[in-house]
Design an enzyme around this catalytic site. Structure first.
Site, PDB file in Angstrom:
ATOM      1  N   ARG A   1       0.822  -1.208   0.000  1.00 50.52           N
ATOM      2  CA  ARG A   1       0.000   0.000   0.000  1.00 50.52           C
ATOM      3  C   ARG A   1       0.860   1.264   0.000  1.00 50.52           C
ATOM      4  O   ARG A   1       0.472   2.269  -0.600  1.00 50.52           O
ATOM      5  CB  ARG A   1      -0.954  -0.015   1.202  1.00 50.52           C
ATOM      6  CG  ARG A   1      -2.097  -1.007   1.035  1.00 50.52           C
ATOM      7  CD  ARG A   1      -2.983  -1.056   2.250  1.00 50.52           C
ATOM      8  NE  ARG A   1      -4.141  -1.904   2.018  1.00 50.52           N
ATOM      9  CZ  ARG A   1      -5.008  -2.262   2.970  1.00 50.52           C
ATOM     10  NH1 ARG A   1      -4.842  -1.832   4.206  1.00 50.52           N
ATOM     11  NH2 ARG A   1      -6.037  -3.038   2.677  1.00 50.52           N
TER      12      ARG A   1
ATOM     13  N   LYS B   1     -19.710 -18.455   4.155  1.00 47.78           N
ATOM     14  CA  LYS B   1     -21.121 -18.321   4.472  1.00 47.78           C
ATOM     15  C   LYS B   1     -21.909 -17.544   3.423  1.00 47.78           C
ATOM     16  O   LYS B   1     -21.456 -16.516   2.943  1.00 47.78           O
ATOM     17  CB  LYS B   1     -21.291 -17.620   5.825  1.00 47.78           C
ATOM     18  CG  LYS B   1     -20.766 -18.416   7.015  1.00 47.78           C
ATOM     19  CD  LYS B   1     -21.030 -17.674   8.317  1.00 47.78           C
ATOM     20  CE  LYS B   1     -20.575 -18.485   9.527  1.00 47.78           C
ATOM     21  NZ  LYS B   1     -20.872 -17.780  10.797  1.00 47.78           N
TER      22      LYS B   1
ATOM     23  N   GLY C   1      -9.318 -10.493   0.325  1.00 47.86           N
ATOM     24  CA  GLY C   1      -8.049 -10.950   0.865  1.00 47.86           C
ATOM     25  C   GLY C   1      -7.637 -12.352   0.451  1.00 47.86           C
ATOM     26  O   GLY C   1      -6.502 -12.586   0.015  1.00 47.86           O
TER      27      GLY C   1
ATOM     28  N   GLY D   1     -13.389  -4.348   1.874  1.00 48.77           N
ATOM     29  CA  GLY D   1     -14.798  -4.055   2.124  1.00 48.77           C
ATOM     30  C   GLY D   1     -15.413  -3.180   1.055  1.00 48.77           C
ATOM     31  O   GLY D   1     -16.586  -3.346   0.689  1.00 48.77           O
TER      32      GLY D   1
END
Length: 397
Positions: free
Chosen positions: A41, A198, A351, A374
């Site tokens: 980053r 999930k 990720g 996100g």
């Protein structure tokens, strides 16, 4: 989406002598001693900074790091390690400025790093007073932190409201372009791969994509729930039986559009979840009550790889099996190489997805790799990110 691009401002000579405030994403991992363990980053943020310096700007850069308590500085919250690493990479001094909200001294051609922005009281709640103070520091605000684009905070959203000019830095602009190419004006067929443990965590993504994609490939624990919905037994595999109706609804939405959610025809199972577990390939209809499904089978993997070859656009989020264990990585490896070898435009994020891309060495064969986490997931959900909204609005004014 139309936004002002910082690169255009530089090319037009509108940056020389201006005070430029860059919101970067310098939230890098550190070990217990505070040493930076991975600096991607930081490296990715430097081109925007150097662009501003080359254009003759007085440059201020800030970022969050970790999860500090607002108003309560602790040494481990400091951007000092980031400043040191930036100095090494850029070959110049990088002064770190604390308590900067009420004023920063920086001249054209100079660059200062402003201490962790999440230490400022009101940052996360996008306090107007704080945002206005930040905006008063600069002539041009540059948002170059896609990883925070889904958060409306003082240093990402509020400052963009009040700064004289608000624009997108090269990293953010590249994300916008890739997202538009993949989701807003995709070359068909559009194939999405959504995997994870999930259904509940990615249900809104599945619903959003089901209304737009030509093929929706599900993997991991999500695939197990879809197998249950298709009437197959999954043994003691991870699944969410209470979401069978939701899974069936996604299948029906796809079917109504003439599209599909491929259900595995074979799987790789084990009796225990461990790297040393014995892997057995079985037909999807032959899973025993004490089996754990840990990967898609070779027949399924090859069928999906063949379908990916004819894709026009591929969106990839998540490995399709427990690729960290050698015995259960074939599905993810096959899919990864199929995407890499495809002529389709591909965009990948998340990720675990990035870890798989690195493991199989296909970074240069993916059209665009999103580092947003996100923010990338919220884009897949069909949401308009706050950063995109405010920059679009400022460009229209």
């Amino acid at each position: 989406m139309q936004v002002i691009r910082f690169s255009d401002l530089c090319a037009q000579g509108k940056v020389a002598g201006k005070r430029v405030f860059i919101r970067a994403d310098l939230n890098v991992p550190q070990d217990d001693a505070g040493n930076i363990t991975e600096d991607t980053r930081i490296r990715a943020s430097i081109p925007c900074i150097e662009m501003a310096l080359k254009a003759g700007a007085a440059v201020m850069v800030t970022s969050h790091l970790g999860r500090p308590t607002e108003g309560a500085f602790k040494p481990e919250d400091s951007l000092a390690p980031v400043a040191r690493r930036m100095a090494e990479l850029m070959g110049r001094d990088v002064p770190l400025v604390s308590n900067w909200v009420d004023g920063v001294t920086v001249a054209p051609g100079q660059f200062v790093l402003l201490e962790n922005c999440r230490l400022n009281v009101g940052e996360k709640k996008n306090d107007e007073k704080l945002a206005r103070k930040m905006a008063a520091l600069c002539d041009i605000f540059v948002h170059d932190a896609f990883g925070t684009a889904h958060r409306a905070e003082a240093s990402t959203y509020g400052i963009a409201q009040y700064a004289p000019i608000a624009c997108a830095g090269p990293l953010l602009a590249a994300e916008m372009d890739a997202i538009s190419k993949a989701l807003l004006a995709p070359k068909r067929p559009l194939v999405a791969i959504v995997a994870g443990s999930k259904v509940s965590t990615k249900l809104t993504i599945l619903k959003s994509l089901a209304a737009n994609v030509d093929q929706l490939i599900v993997g991991g624990g999500i695939a197990n729930t879809f197998m249950l919905a298709a009437g197959l037994k999954i043994g003691k595999s991870l699944a969410e039986p209470d979401l069978l109706a939701e899974a069936k609804a996604v299948i029906e939405v796809m079917r109504a559009r003439g599209a599909a959610v491929p259900i595995p025809t074979d799987v790789v199972v084990a009796k225990t979840f461990s790297a040393g577990a014995v892997a057995t390939v079985k037909a999807a209809s032959d899973v025993a009550d004490d089996d754990l499904i840990l990967d898609i089978g070779p027949q399924t993997a090859q069928a999906l790889a063949t379908q990916l070859k004819s894709a026009g656009t591929i969106v990839w989020n998540g490995p399709v099996g427990v690729f960290e264990f050698a015995a259960f990585e074939n599905g993810t490896r096959t899919i990864a190489h199929a995407i890499a070898d495809s002529s389709a435009f591909s965009i990948a994020g998340g990720g675990d997805t990035l870890a798989a891309i690195a493991k199989y060495g296909i970074e240069k064969k993916i059209g665009y790799i999103s580092t947003g986490g996100g923010a990338f997931l919220e884009v897949l959900e069909g949401k308009t990110l706050p950063a995109f909204e405010i920059l679009g609005r400022r460009a229209a004014n």
